[in-house]
Design an enzyme around this catalytic site. Structure first.
Site, short mmCIF file in Angstrom:
data_model
loop_
_atom_site.label_atom_id
_atom_site.label_comp_id
_atom_site.label_asym_id
_atom_site.label_seq_id
_atom_site.Cartn_x
_atom_site.Cartn_y
_atom_site.Cartn_z
N ARG A 17 4.80 -13.02 -77.86
CA ARG A 17 4.74 -12.13 -79.04
C ARG A 17 6.13 -11.89 -79.63
NH1 ARG A 17 4.62 -5.80 -77.19
NH2 ARG A 17 3.98 -5.50 -79.34
N HIS A 67 11.81 1.27 -73.74
CA HIS A 67 11.34 0.35 -74.78
C HIS A 67 12.32 -0.81 -74.86
CE1 HIS A 67 8.39 3.23 -76.08
NE2 HIS A 67 9.33 4.15 -75.96
N PRO A 96 0.08 -1.81 -73.58
CA PRO A 96 -0.58 -2.89 -74.29
C PRO A 96 0.35 -3.94 -74.89
CG PRO A 96 -0.78 -0.82 -75.50
CD PRO A 96 -0.25 -0.48 -74.13
N ASN A 97 -0.09 -5.17 -74.74
CA ASN A 97 0.58 -6.36 -75.31
C ASN A 97 1.86 -6.75 -74.58
OD1 ASN A 97 -1.33 -6.82 -77.49
ND2 ASN A 97 -0.54 -4.90 -78.34
N TYR A 105 11.25 -9.03 -79.11
CA TYR A 105 11.12 -8.72 -77.69
C TYR A 105 11.76 -9.76 -76.76
CZ TYR A 105 7.84 -5.35 -79.60
OH TYR A 105 7.28 -4.33 -80.32
N ARG A 113 13.31 0.64 -86.32
CA ARG A 113 12.22 -0.21 -86.82
C ARG A 113 11.39 0.59 -87.84
NH1 ARG A 113 9.29 -2.92 -81.85
NH2 ARG A 113 8.29 -4.03 -83.60
N ASN A 116 6.78 1.88 -69.97
CA ASN A 116 6.89 1.43 -71.36
C ASN A 116 5.47 1.56 -71.91
OD1 ASN A 116 7.01 0.18 -73.81
ND2 ASN A 116 8.25 -1.55 -73.10
N GLU A 122 11.07 6.79 -69.75
CA GLU A 122 10.42 5.98 -70.79
C GLU A 122 11.37 4.85 -71.20
OE1 GLU A 122 10.01 8.32 -74.33
OE2 GLU A 122 8.91 6.77 -75.43
N ALA A 143 2.56 0.49 -77.70
CA ALA A 143 2.04 1.14 -78.92
C ALA A 143 1.51 2.55 -78.64
CB ALA A 143 0.95 0.28 -79.53
C1 DQA Z 1 7.75 -1.27 -77.44
C2 DQA Z 1 7.91 -0.66 -78.84
C3 DQA Z 1 6.58 -0.20 -79.40
O1 DQA Z 1 6.74 0.36 -80.69
C4 DQA Z 1 5.63 -1.37 -79.51
O2 DQA Z 1 4.36 -0.95 -79.95
C5 DQA Z 1 5.52 -2.18 -78.26
C6 DQA Z 1 6.71 -2.38 -77.43
C7 DQA Z 1 9.07 -1.86 -76.91
O3 DQA Z 1 9.13 -2.15 -75.72
O4 DQA Z 1 10.02 -2.05 -77.68
O5 DQA Z 1 4.48 -2.74 -77.97
O6 DQA Z 1 7.37 -0.23 -76.55
#
Ligand code: DQA
Length: 143
Positions: free
Chosen positions: A17, A99, A9-10, A22, A106, A73, A97, A76
């Protein structure tokens, strides 16, 4: 070798964002980056981005016996989902995985990942480069 690249998501909002966290690269830039890494390595890749947990579970299940590795990835859902790691375990596909940000430096709630225990490795805080590392790791793992 074939990989499935899943972004949660996102991540479709990359470049819009929280650029300070990011970066300015868009989701399309990320797809281009990963495609060029895979092309160079002679790896075939499929992309999937979804804002919905169940759809991500469905996509992982569809990958059963079809791909050699998953780069995910979970965004959230990393911190909330039991269904996503369960799906990864169910299909037994080697998974890394990733990120973009360093989730360990964080907010407290980002420090826990439900996905890490089922992943070969977790790479965080390296931006787009983290995906390259994940791909190379999966390639090494297969050889
Ligand atoms: C994320 C880190 C997560 O905590 C966050 O909710 C994201 C992006 C990252 O790529 O740093 O949406 O996975």
């Amino acid at each position: 070798m074939k990989l499935l690249i899943i972004n949660g998501p996102n991540l479709n909002m990359l470049g819009i964002r929280e650029k300070n966290i990011y970066g300015t690269g868009t989701y399309a830039d990320l797809v281009e980056f990963i495609s060029s890494v895979c092309e160079k390595e002679g790896i075939e890749c499929e992309f999937y981005q979804s804002n919905h947990e169940g759809d991500i579970v469905d996509r992982i299940q569809e990958a059963y016996e079809r791909v050699d590795g998953i780069v995910i990835n979970p965004a959230a859902y990393t911190h909330t989902s039991v269904a996503i790691p369960d799906a990864i375990k169910a299909v037994s596909i080697p998974t890394v995985e990733v990120h973009l940000s360093d989730i360990n430096s964080r907010e407290e709630f980002r420090k826990h990942s439900f996905v890490s225990p089922v992943a070969l490795a977790t790479i965080c805080g390296e931006g787009f480069e983290g995906y390259r590392k994940a791909i190379l790791l999966l390639k090494d793992h297969k050889n």
